[in-house]
Design an enzyme around this catalytic site. Structure first.
Site: not given
Ligand code: NAG
Ligand code: NAG
Ligand code: NAG
Length: 456
Positions: A170
């Protein structure tokens, strides 16, 4: 801070069909563990905070769990992890956590067929970047050695070998991620284990941080976050605010011809700023997406595990519904069919002899009441193929648990209790009985069945 080991076995989880992640199926369920997002809003209720990782592997609810996450990395130091309250002790003289208990849980989960994937990145406050191909390649070596099949002085989960890597990028420079993935794949290609590479873009298309990586790097699964964004599922009928078609197109263009996308959803009303929908609306939306985009539809992902135990009826019903309604491609899930938690042991054989009508005639969804046995649910809700065989014959009995069936993945509400608290799935030639989530019942609507609260 340590936590007692909780098992959810006593909590009445929904038993759901399909045992393990199958990349050819559209009904995989992914969640994230390690951030305890529920706990953030309930600081004074630690008993209900996110449980140990293994607690979420006790039944068949989740196929893939995203271990979140690696928050700081660059080329000058060891990567730094954050697992909220779950692991807080670093290796001596480092800032890198050593988490042997999580390592043990990873193995427990893998033994049950779950995939545990390491998530890199995360929101705002963290610092990470891969700005060149050379950096990406070098960091791939580090990740392989510390978390995957290599070896390293500091392995946060000891000898547990994770099942892949998830990119939740991000911020930071991101020109190095294609090289990062390519280098990991040189390791993966020589390994006996099947590793997963996934990414979690926001639904706004294209994703500013992951766009070039998603089109240029081999990706198995895209978990698109349809929450916290104006493009969430509440806007499914607004072309301008709902970018699903663009994601479908991008997924099809990925170097991996079998790349899938998942609909990312909040697991509770407070898990995201928007995107949490009531079950009926959500199911109607998911059905539309699955129908229109079947070839790229991989399943759903739920943010996050901490909401599971605190919004269980909703999550259980949703998961059961996805299992029952989204199907597999040419390869059916290699379901173990039996160990699905406490409810499966009550697989009573339907004994009703009052049934007279069978066959695919009923289209009404009768709401079960305690006083009236349901007789309208014997219609065979096949979406495409033939009716279940002899077990629904004119003898008047419904499917029998373990009895023969011929059409893989056809399903039917169970009728033994008069409350339709369960349903059957035709699984590799035999009827598999599955319970609906605690307090919910099986309903038929048109050609589909689903578990929902009786009042719905
Ligand atoms: C995995 O976890 C993070 C934060 O803990 C989250 O922002 C992210 O969207 C997650 N990834 C998936 C594949 O969902
Ligand atoms: C690089 O990462 C380490 C942690 O591994 C961190 O302490 C350091 O500040 C980072 N350096 C830069 C330039 O971001
Ligand atoms: C799915 O397809 C139907 C029929 O073409 C269309 O009306 C509907 O808008 C589509 N829905 C989505 C979300 O693409």
């Amino acid at each position: 801070m340590t936590f007692a080991r909780y098992l959810l076995a006593a909590a009445g989880l929904a038993a759901v069909a399909s045992a393990a992640y199958n990349p050819t199926c559209s009904n995989n369920i992914v969640t994230y563990w390690g951030q305890n997002s529920w706990g953030g809003g309930h600081l004074n209720d630690p008993a209900n905070w996110e449980k140990d990782l293994a607690a979420y592997c006790q039944d068949d609810t989740f196929d893939i769990i995203n271990l979140s996450f690696v928050t700081n990395y660059n080329l000058t130091g060891l990567p730094i992890l954050n697992h909220a309250n779950h692991c807080e002790t670093p290796f001596p003289n480092t800032k890198t956590m050593h988490c042997p208990a999580i390592g043990a849980d990873i193995k427990t989960c893998q033994a049950k067929g779950k995939k545990i994937v390491l998530s890199l990145g995360g929101g705002g406050i963290y610092s990470y970047s891969l700005s060149t191909a050379a950096e990406g390649k070098q960091f791939a070596d580090t990740v392989w050695n510390m978390f995957l099949g290599g070896s390293h002085q500091y392995r946060p989960y000891d000898d547990a070998v994770l099942d892949g890597v998830d990119l939740d990028i991000e911020s930071g420079a991101h020109d190095g991620y294609v090289a990062f993935v390519n280098q990991l794949r040189t390791y993966f290609n020589g390994a006996s284990k099947k590793y997963i590479i996934s990414a979690a873009p926001q639904c706004v298309f294209p994703d500013a941080n992951l766009g070039t990586t998603l089109s240029g790097a081999w990706i198995d699964n895209d978990y698109v976050q349809f929450y916290n964004n104006p493009c969430n599922l509440a806007n499914i009928n607004n072309q301008w605010n709902f970018d699903y078609k663009s994601w479908d197109t991008l997924t099809k263009a990925n170097p991996n011809p079998n790349s899938k996308m998942y609909v990312g959803l909040p697991a509770g009303s407070g898990a995201a700023g928007n995107g949490y929908l009531d079950l009926n609306t959500l199911q109607a939306d998911l059905k539309q997406l699955y129908t229109n985009y079947t070839s790229t539809f991989g399943g759903i992902m739920l943010w996050d595990a901490s909401w599971y135990s605190n919004n269980q009826a909703y999550v259980s019903s949703l998961v059961s519904w996805v299992r029952a309604n989204m199907k597999c491609g040419s390869t059916p899930p290699t379901s173990t069919t039996t160990s699905v938690g406490p409810t499966s042991t009550t697989s009573a054989i339907p004994t009703s002899t009052t049934k007279t009508s069978v066959g695919p005639t009923s289209t009404t969804s009768t709401i079960p009441t305690s006083s009236a046995p349901i007789t309208t649910t014997t219609a065979t809700p096949t979406s495409s193929s033939a009716a279940p065989t002899s077990t629904t014959s004119a003898s008047g009995t419904g499917p029998v648990a373990g009895g023969p069936c011929s059409s893989q993945n056809t399903f039917q509400c169970a009728d033994s209790t008069g409350k339709n608290s369960a349903y059957f799935i035709c699984n590799n030639g035999a009827w598999l009985q599955q319970a609906c989530g605690s307090g919910t019942a099986c309903f038929q609507s048109g050609s589909s069945i689903y578990c929902n609260w009786p009042s719905a």
